[in-house]
Design an enzyme around this catalytic site. Structure first.
Site, short mmCIF file in Angstrom:
data_model
loop_
_atom_site.label_atom_id
_atom_site.label_comp_id
_atom_site.label_asym_id
_atom_site.label_seq_id
_atom_site.Cartn_x
_atom_site.Cartn_y
_atom_site.Cartn_z
CB ALA A 1 -26.62 14.23 23.03
CB CYS A 2 -25.70 19.82 23.64
SG CYS A 2 -27.26 20.52 23.60
CG ASP A 3 -24.27 20.20 29.11
OD1 ASP A 3 -23.83 19.22 29.58
OD2 ASP A 3 -23.31 21.32 29.27
CB ILE B 1 -25.60 14.38 27.61
CG1 ILE B 1 -24.61 13.38 27.20
CG2 ILE B 1 -26.05 14.89 28.90
CD1 ILE B 1 -24.10 13.35 25.93
#
Length: 453
Positions: free
Chosen positions: A370-372, A403
């Site tokens: 997960a990232c922005d 995220i």
């Protein structure tokens, strides 16, 4: 201060990045069907105006509200955004970025005040009417008060930008944009500032140079080419792979550590960026929508009819200038053995990272990166681990996501350390792995070995 700026920029870009697909869809429709498009079509061209006026701001408003208070916040945020849309005669992206989170915040506070005070059996009635009443109030506020203020600010900002363009000073923007990218403000600069300006300009001119200022892969390409040809040690060996990821994959974060190894190279990316902007401006280059990620393929796809050569010329010249300056600086200031790992550690510190931490959990079926935005570094990390999982013969699903959209059935969630707290709040029952870099991370092999056992 840097952490606060990054957090604010991340919040702004977080409202836009999940909706990039919609922006690209609008951009493609614009590129093909407007009177000056690839295949002009008066009937299909009618989609362009409503999409930029209503669809895109409403999506931003909904996403901003959802970030604050889940779906209820998103609904009220979208309703509130409608107030600034109706109260103006321009695309209200700035207003959506204000009213979306504001609507979500107001309904969140109302829900907190009503919690445990609703009589049994009246929950649905109270929840629906509270959202409706709050939505009505904030929409009227947006229409009568906030909309006109935002409209005035937007006109002042547009006038200022146009003045800079008229004076031929736009290349100087690279002085702020290129170092900002190295400090991981790239998404904030692109999606939070330049993107809305670009969309508004496209509505008037059919293309915008603002989409090229931050997404230009030329400066980073020049740095990586210089390391490949005149660099030393691990940096020289890893540069070819980084070029593929950066230039063709559009993951610009990959070249940041190479600049941080020799901070003097920030001069090269500034000059390269300025050369590119000067070329874009001189040749009248522009794109019809944000190329996301900043891959050369996305840049080509978003070029308008007859506008590809100016775009490629600007990218090529920026890469050439960055390469020449980087080569000179590397020969003059390079160390005997560049320490790429130390630079990656510096990147982690800039992003608030430390060592990774793992809380073990049995029975692993799904691993989530997960990232922005769920499209850049997380996709790259997921691809690397997915290949290792497959080679190990393990039946484990590896996916990537934003995220705020981590699935509840995730067994292991891998995030950058500064995002781990948000990931834990989203799925507290999962095992969380905090990492510092999504590229060449030894924790992937450690994790696979653990899962095999």
């Amino acid at each position: 201060m840097r952490a606060k700026i990054q957090a604010f920029g991340r919040f702004l870009s977080g409202m836009v990045m999940p909706n990039i697909g919609a922006f690209i869809a609008w951009g493609l429709i614009t590129a093909f069907f407007i009177p000056t498009g690839w295949t002009p079509n008066e009937h299909l061209g009618k989609l362009v105006g409503p999409m930029i006026t209503y669809l895109l701001p409403l999506l931003i408003g909904y996403t901003g509200g959802k970030m604050v208070h889940d779906v209820r916040g998103g609904v009220v945020g979208a309703v509130a955004t409608m107030g600034v849309i109706v109260g103006s005669d321009i695309p209200m992206f700035m207003g959506a970025m204000i009213m979306g989170p504001l609507g979500g915040y107001v309904i969140k506070k109302v829900d907190e005040a009503l919690k445990d005070r609703i009589p049994a059996g009246f929950e649905m009635l109270v929840n629906n009417f509270s959202a409706g009443i709050v939505g009505m109030i904030v929409t009227i506020l947006a229409y009568s008060a906030i909309g006109p203020v935002v409209l005035g600010l937007n006109k002042v900002l547009a006038a200022g930008v146009q003045a800079i363009v008229n004076m031929g000073l736009l290349p100087l923007a690279s002085i702020f944009i290129e170092p900002g990218k190295i400090l991981f403000l790239n998404n904030a600069i692109n999606h939070g500032i330049l993107g809305p300006l670009g969309v508004a300009e496209v509505a008037q001119k059919g293309k915008s140079i603002f989409f090229l200022l931050e997404t230009n892969p030329g400066p980073g390409l020049g740095v990586l080419l210089a390391y490949w040809l005149v660099g030393k040690g691990m940096a020289k060996q890893s540069a070819p792979g980084a070029i593929i990821i950066h230039f063709f994959g559009g993951i610009h974060e990959i070249y940041f550590p190479y600049v941080l190894m020799n901070p003097i190279l920030v001069i090269a990316v500034i000059l390269g960026g300025a050369a590119g902007v000067f070329t874009f401006a001189a040749l009248g280059a522009g794109l019809v929508a944000t190329p996301s990620p900043g891959s050369i393929f996305a840049e080509i796809a978003m070029a308008p009819k007859g506008g590809l050569i100016p775009v490629l010329a600007g990218i090529a010249l920026s890469a050439l200038v960055s390469f020449l300056v980087s080569s000179l600086l590397l020969k003059r200031f390079a160390q005997d053995e560049e320490d790429l790992d130390a630079a990656k550690q510096m990147v982690s510190q800039l992003k608030g990272g430390r060592a990774h931490e793992v809380t073990k959990r049995p029975k692993i079926r799904k691993i989530v990166f997960a990232c922005d935005g769920g499209m850049g570094s997380s996709a790259m990390g997921a691809s690397v681990l997915r290949r290792k999982i497959k080679e190990a013969g393990l039946d484990i699903e590896v996916v990537h996501t934003a995220i705020n959209e981590i699935p509840e059935d995730a067994d292991i969630v891998i995030t950058h350390r500064e995002l781990t707290a948000r990931a834990k709040a989203k799925v507290p029952g999962a095992e969380h792995v905090s990492i510092e870099t999504f590229v060449n991370n030894p924790i992937y092999d450690e994790l696979v070995d653990r899962l095999k056992k």
